[in-house]
Enzyme design. Structure first.
Site, mmCIF file in Angstrom:
data_model
loop_
_atom_site.group_PDB
_atom_site.id
_atom_site.type_symbol
_atom_site.label_atom_id
_atom_site.label_comp_id
_atom_site.label_asym_id
_atom_site.label_seq_id
_atom_site.Cartn_x
_atom_site.Cartn_y
_atom_site.Cartn_z
ATOM 1 N N ASP A 195 -59.521 -19.710 -12.331
ATOM 2 C CA ASP A 195 -58.418 -20.149 -12.307
ATOM 3 C C ASP A 195 -57.838 -19.547 -13.826
ATOM 4 O OD1 ASP A 195 -56.759 -21.840 -11.643
ATOM 5 O OD2 ASP A 195 -57.699 -23.644 -13.175
ATOM 6 N N GLU A 236 -50.156 -15.195 -7.590
ATOM 7 C CA GLU A 236 -48.994 -17.044 -7.715
ATOM 8 C C GLU A 236 -47.575 -16.233 -7.892
ATOM 9 O OE1 GLU A 236 -49.624 -20.376 -10.847
ATOM 10 O OE2 GLU A 236 -47.911 -20.627 -10.896
ATOM 11 N N ILE A 255 -57.691 -29.740 -9.170
ATOM 12 C CA ILE A 255 -57.418 -31.022 -10.008
ATOM 13 C C ILE A 255 -58.326 -30.927 -10.674
ATOM 14 C CG2 ILE A 255 -57.908 -33.646 -9.651
ATOM 15 C CD1 ILE A 255 -57.748 -32.934 -6.330
HETATM 16 P P1 13P Z 1 -53.702 -30.798 -13.197
HETATM 17 O O1 13P Z 1 -53.578 -30.275 -14.845
HETATM 18 O O2 13P Z 1 -53.060 -31.503 -12.735
HETATM 19 O O3 13P Z 1 -55.329 -31.571 -12.779
HETATM 20 O O4 13P Z 1 -54.086 -29.160 -12.443
HETATM 21 C C1 13P Z 1 -54.976 -28.393 -12.667
HETATM 22 C C2 13P Z 1 -54.925 -26.919 -11.945
HETATM 23 O O5 13P Z 1 -53.548 -26.918 -11.761
HETATM 24 C C3 13P Z 1 -56.183 -26.138 -12.890
HETATM 25 O O6 13P Z 1 -55.129 -24.899 -12.346
HETATM 26 O O1 G3H Z 2 -54.507 -25.029 -15.206
HETATM 27 C C1 G3H Z 2 -54.970 -25.229 -16.395
HETATM 28 C C2 G3H Z 2 -56.610 -25.780 -15.959
HETATM 29 O O2 G3H Z 2 -56.220 -27.594 -15.945
HETATM 30 C C3 G3H Z 2 -57.413 -25.442 -16.715
HETATM 31 O O3 G3H Z 2 -57.172 -25.336 -17.965
HETATM 32 O O4 G3H Z 2 -57.300 -23.702 -19.904
HETATM 33 O O5 G3H Z 2 -57.836 -26.083 -20.305
HETATM 34 O O6 G3H Z 2 -59.649 -24.763 -18.728
HETATM 35 P P1 G3H Z 2 -58.139 -25.061 -19.268
HETATM 36 ZN ZN ZN Z 3 -53.356 -24.788 -12.161
#
Ligand code: 13P
Ligand code: G3H
Ligand code: ZN
Length: 335
Positions: A93, A145, A276
């Site tokens: 992510d 993105e 999520i």
């Molecule tokens: P939320 O903070 O709304 O759960 O979004 C998570 C997200 O986009 C992780 O990449």
């Molecule tokens: O987009 C962000 C995600 O919710 C991950 O959050 O970088 O705190 O693990 P984090």
């Molecule tokens: Zn995100």
């Protein structure tokens, strides 16, 4: 070098194709620890939902990248016992460098996001293209993105737009060869997605945020028909859990998320992946706070992490069934 295929994982290609054809979205749940992972695997296995296990670079540092890879491998083995035909993708992510993406691909991730959205359009294309070249050599799928998700400090308004510019998407997709595209249509990360003065109050006194910019999504869909779109920042920030956190000693003010109605609408469109994380954090925290409040003499971690895991599993089943529409789709994709 570990191939995701040897771990029994899949990339996102087939699941996105089916999600698009059948009007649902694949849930992408973030995890940092064993109990969150158990809840995701058990919840998706029970509801027969295809899913994406999502790992941020922060989660990788927190859990230790080697341990994390084996946790995911363990999850794949556990899933075979719980729901033999179901498979999942392991996804990075918000990757921010080519090196990080390569490191994940080399350690068994089946999908990566390269988030070049803070760069110029040209730099974003250049970086994303490099990641795609490396990833596709390993049959790994890539999410890019365009458009910056608003932070709570940013004004989400038409005059200061951080939304995706639909006129850029075709060139971006063609030049980078990405497999999916995250767009910005009014969501943001975290539990405080909107300032209270941007919201109205409903009859129950609950803050209702401004609607997402589905017009932008529709324009994007017209320009790149059939292309998988990703929605970040898609937690609903359910008032029930926010209230529980505050009731049991927490202090979360002005927490507002994306109404489930709007997510259901998105899931039926070209949006094939819904991210999520915050909702899982809220459920976990509410549950642990309740145990600490009700049983102040409890100090066995299993007695507060266990209920948190069970509550998160419940939330995941509920989302797969009633929001994403992904429940029951496992057999259609993998069986
Ligand atoms: P939320 O903070 O709304 O759960 O979004 C998570 C997200 O986009 C992780 O990449
Ligand atoms: O987009 C962000 C995600 O919710 C991950 O959050 O970088 O705190 O693990 P984090
Ligand atoms: Zn995100």
């Amino acid at each position: 070098m570990v191939s995701y295929k040897s771990l029994g994982l899949v990339n996102t290609k087939e699941m996105f194709k089916k999600a698009h054809q059948n009007g649902f979205a694949i849930p992408a749940y973030n995890f940092n620890n064993m109990e969150q992972l158990q809840a995701i695997v058990m919840g998706c296995a029970e509801s027969d939902s295809p899913f994406i296990l999502q790992v941020s670079s922060g989660a990788r540092k927190y859990a230790n990248q080697t341990l994390l890879r084996f946790l995911a491998q363990g999850a794949s083995e556990m899933l075979k016992e719980l729901n033999p035909h179901l498979k999942f993708a392991l996804h990075l992510d918000h990757g921010d460098t080519l090196e990080l993406c390569k490191s994940c691909i080399d350690s068994g991730f089946s999908s990566v996001m390269i988030d070049g959205s803070h760069h110029s359009f040209a730099k974003n294309i250049e970086l994303t293209k490099k990641v795609v070249e490396y990833a596709h050599d390993h049959d790994v799928t890539v999410e890019g993105e365009l458009g910056v998700l608003a932070g709570i400090e940013d004004e989400v308004s038409s005059d200061k737009s951080t939304y995706t510019h639909p006129e850029e998407v075709e060139e971006f997709v063609k030049k980078t060869n990405v497999d999916s595209l995250a767009i910005s249509i009014g969501t943001s990360h975290g539990a405080m997605k909107f300032k209270p003065n941007m919201c109205t109050k409903n009859a129950d006194g609950i803050l209702v945020p401004p609607p997402l910019r589905f017009d932008i999504l529709e324009q994007v869909e017209k320009i790149i028909p059939g292309f998988p779109i990703v929605l970040h920042g898609a937690s609903s920030v359910l008032p029930y859990y926010v209230e529980a956190i505050n009731k049991y000693g927490g202090k979360l003010q002005d927490a507002v998320g994306i109404p489930e109605e709007q997510l259901r609408h998105a899931a039926k469109s070209a949006v094939c992946k819904i991210n999520i994380d915050s909702d899982g954090r809220l459920v976990f925290t509410a549950s642990i706070r309740k145990v600490f409040h009700d049983k102040p003499d409890e100090f066995d971690p299993r007695k507060y992490l266990g209920p948190a895991r069970d509550e998160l599993k419940k939330m995941i089943i509920e989302k797969n069934k009633n929001v994403l529409g992904s429940a029951g789709q496992g057999k259609n994709i993998f069986a």
